[in-house]
Enzyme design. Structure first.
Site, short mmCIF file in Angstrom:
data_model
loop_
_atom_site.label_atom_id
_atom_site.label_comp_id
_atom_site.label_asym_id
_atom_site.label_seq_id
_atom_site.Cartn_x
_atom_site.Cartn_y
_atom_site.Cartn_z
CB CYS A 174 3.61 -0.45 2.85
SG CYS A 174 2.07 -1.11 3.35
CB CYS A 195 -0.87 0.07 1.21
SG CYS A 195 0.07 -0.37 3.07
#
Lengths: 79, 333
Positions: free
Chosen positions: A13, A10
């Site tokens: 992240c 994501c």
């Protein structure tokens, strides 16, 4: 030192990965950064919210992107 | 009463914005009763309204949600048994921050901690379906009665769905790796007010970034339906007198993935065109509760039989809710 970033790719992240990389660099720490993206591996750390920061197999933060100073503190704890 | 009325009209329905956009459209020499003028008005007014409500609501709601992070929810749920656990799971589902991208870690985290899968499913059903923000948006677009009725049926669906999964004893249809993971019990240090405000701000940014496109597309489709699609076509396909309208709306909605904020303007336009309220809500619930991406993700953690049961129960529930709302619309509008 092994720094793991848990999260299935994501945006947050990736952000955490960059911050961790920068933190290690600024502290002059030799660290190996690992992206953990497989769901089975992520949940084996007991984390329900990503991204998570794991240093030397200890979960330091989960469910948010910490500020770089926080990350530096966590890295220092493990030195 | 007068204050409440003013609050409803100006803050929730934003009548001031309606007039303002009307003036703007008029300034360009367009009449809002004309097709082009009407579409432009619907588009600008709905987009601005949804984004204002979205930011304010998400901020307030995230602040509340910071008290119910999944780790905490899991702990609370562990203390309850039977249907009470399902009811609580469904209610907590409405306040726990949730994004379909995190449904699997959540499912595994709950199951590893020993929560019955039926309780976890109650949570998984209510969480995307009934969101605190969606309640206020429903009240803004329709009215409070509809908003509250929507929440009640959403929670009831989650409780019944989860309980049914418990009764069917489907534990063996969960992938083995789901069990026996480490459970991080230590909640992170207690949050300060500043932490919560920061969390709420981040949520506003995060959610806005995630949903803005769906909102624009949703409002665009809504504006098109509102002004360009002839009423006769819509009533032939989805009209109140068509028995199949709810079925059709549900099955079109299920594979689609969109946020509830994106689907509301479509539901709004459909109802304005004479589509039954239950039909519009069934479409909305189908889009939010089930979607291809979330089904694919869930298939990594549960075996086909449990997955099919889950999809089946939710689908039947949505259809039932659709017919129920269509039959009792006169009580709500």
């Amino acid at each position: 030192m092994i720094i793991k970033i848990l999260g299935g790719g994501c945006a947050n992240c990736r952000k955490l990965y960059t911050i961790a990389e920068q933190a290690a660099q600024e502290l002059g720490v030799q660290a190996e950064l690992v992206k953990v993206q497989d769901m089975r591996d992520i949940v084996s750390y007991g984390v329900m919210r990503t991204p998570a920061l794991v240093i030397n197999e200890k979960v330091k933060v989960f469910g948010k992107v910490p500020k770089i100073d926080e990350v530096k503190k966590y890295i220092s704890e493990e030195m | 009463m007068l204050i409440l009325k003013w609050f409803n009209a100006q803050l929730l329905k934003m009548e001031w914005l309606h007039h303002l956009v009307e003036l703007l459209v008029n300034a360009f020499g367009l009449d809002i009763n004309s097709r082009v003028g009407g579409s432009i008005h619907f588009f600008i007014y709905d987009t601005i309204k949804i984004f204002i409500l979205l930011s304010v609501l998400i901020f307030g709601i995230s602040y509340i949600q910071s008290f119910f992070l999944p780790e905490r929810t899991r702990k609370i749920l562990g203390r309850f048994r039977g249907v009470w656990a399902n009811i609580l799971a469904a209610l907590l589902g409405t306040v726990t921050p949730f994004c379909s991208c995190s449904s699997i870690p959540l499912f595994i985290g709950f199951t590893s901690a020993g929560l019955p899968i039926g309780v976890t499913f109650s949570f998984l059903i209510s969480s995307p379906l009934v969101d605190l923000a969606s309640i206020i948006l429903l009240a803004s677009i329709f009215n409070w009665k509809i908003a509250i009725a929507y929440v009640v049926v959403g929670v009831v669906l989650a409780v019944i769905g989860g309980s049914a999964i418990s009764k069917l004893k489907l534990e063996e249809y969960v992938e083995p790796y789901v069990y026996g993971n480490k459970v991080m019990d230590g909640e992170q240090e207690e949050l300060t007010v500043k932490d919560r405000v920061d969390f709420a701000k981040e949520q506003v940014l995060d959610i806005t970034k995630r949903v803005w496109l769906y909102v624009i597309i949703g409002v665009g489709i809504g504006a098109a339906i509102h002004n360009w699609v002839p009423e006769s076509i819509i009533s032939t396909i989805l009209g109140k007198d068509k028995w199949h309208s709810v079925l059709l709306a549900t099955f079109v909605g299920i594979p689609m993935y969109a946020d509830i904020f994106g689907t509301l303007p479509i539901a709004e336009a459909l109802v304005a065109k004479g589509v039954g309220l239950g039909t519009a809500l069934a479409f909305m619930m189908g889009v939010t509760a089930l979607s291809l991406p979330s089904i694919i993700m869930l298939s990594k953690a549960v075996k086909p039989k449990l997955l099919a049961t889950f999809i089946g129960i939710v689908t039947v529930g949505i259809i039932a809710i659709g017919y129920l709302f269509n039959s009792f619309t006169y009580l709500l509008l």
